[in-house]
Design a protein around this motif. Structure first.
Motif, PDB file in Angstrom:
ATOM      1  N   PRO A 198       0.831  -1.210   0.000  1.00  0.00           N
ATOM      2  CA  PRO A 198       0.000   0.000   0.000  1.00  0.00           C
ATOM      3  C   PRO A 198       0.862   1.256   0.000  1.00  0.00           C
ATOM      4  O   PRO A 198       1.951   1.285   0.572  1.00  0.00           O
ATOM      5  N   ARG A 199       0.345   2.266  -0.692  1.00  0.00           N
ATOM      6  CA  ARG A 199       1.043   3.548  -0.693  1.00  0.00           C
ATOM      7  C   ARG A 199       0.806   4.231   0.640  1.00  0.00           C
ATOM      8  O   ARG A 199      -0.282   4.154   1.197  1.00  0.00           O
ATOM      9  N   SER A 252      -0.204   7.023   3.245  1.00  0.00           N
ATOM     10  CA  SER A 252      -1.256   8.039   3.124  1.00  0.00           C
ATOM     11  C   SER A 252      -0.684   9.424   2.849  1.00  0.00           C
ATOM     12  O   SER A 252      -1.375  10.276   2.308  1.00  0.00           O
ATOM     13  N   ALA A 306       1.445  10.108   0.639  1.00  0.00           N
ATOM     14  CA  ALA A 306       1.570  10.257  -0.805  1.00  0.00           C
ATOM     15  C   ALA A 306       0.211  10.421  -1.483  1.00  0.00           C
ATOM     16  O   ALA A 306       0.142  10.835  -2.627  1.00  0.00           O
ATOM     17  N   ILE A 307      -0.873  10.085  -0.802  1.00  0.00           N
ATOM     18  CA  ILE A 307      -2.197  10.119  -1.410  1.00  0.00           C
ATOM     19  C   ILE A 307      -2.928  11.436  -1.147  1.00  0.00           C
ATOM     20  O   ILE A 307      -3.605  11.962  -2.026  1.00  0.00           O
ATOM     21  N   TRP A 308      -2.830  11.978   0.023  1.00  0.00           N
ATOM     22  CA  TRP A 308      -3.702  13.069   0.450  1.00  0.00           C
ATOM     23  C   TRP A 308      -3.315  14.500   0.101  1.00  0.00           C
ATOM     24  O   TRP A 308      -4.178  15.383   0.174  1.00  0.00           O
ATOM     25  N   TRP A 311      -2.821  16.342  -2.701  1.00  0.00           N
ATOM     26  CA  TRP A 311      -3.575  17.010  -3.758  1.00  0.00           C
ATOM     27  C   TRP A 311      -5.065  17.145  -3.441  1.00  0.00           C
ATOM     28  O   TRP A 311      -5.640  18.204  -3.700  1.00  0.00           O
ATOM     29  N   PRO A 312      -5.734  16.124  -2.892  1.00  0.00           N
ATOM     30  CA  PRO A 312      -7.132  16.354  -2.505  1.00  0.00           C
ATOM     31  C   PRO A 312      -7.293  17.445  -1.445  1.00  0.00           C
ATOM     32  O   PRO A 312      -8.252  18.214  -1.478  1.00  0.00           O
ATOM     33  N   CYS A 371      -8.774  14.522 -15.215  1.00  0.00           N
ATOM     34  CA  CYS A 371      -8.635  13.160 -14.688  1.00  0.00           C
ATOM     35  C   CYS A 371      -9.666  12.218 -15.291  1.00  0.00           C
ATOM     36  O   CYS A 371      -9.367  11.059 -15.578  1.00  0.00           O
TER      37      CYS A 371
END
Length: 78
Positions: free
Chosen positions: A12-13, A15, A17-19, A21-22, A62
């Protein structure tokens, strides 16, 4: 006996790295809404239009990128 091949391990990446931009798009949206509500004239009007347009442009880009992928890239049958 049927031999079952092991499935590939998916790491899993994190978190972090995921959050980012949102969160940036959410803050930009909040800023755009507040500037549209509180500042009705001048620079505030331009800032609200700009701040509310950027998340919309990112969303459309996107979606277009997801629709233009080939089925093999999406994980579908080829």
């Amino acid at each position: 006996m049927n031999a079952v091949s092991p499935s590939p391990v998916v790491t899993p990446r994190p978190s972090v790295a995921i959050w980012p931009w949102p969160i940036v798009l959410g803050l930009l949206t909040v800023f755009g809404l507040l500037s549209a509500l509180l500042g009705q004239h001048g620079i505030w009007l331009a800032l609200s239009w700009t701040a509310l347009s950027i998340p919309l442009i990112v969303t459309v880009a996107c979606l277009l990128r997801a629709w233009c992928r080939t089925p093999s890239v999406k994980g579908g049958q080829s």
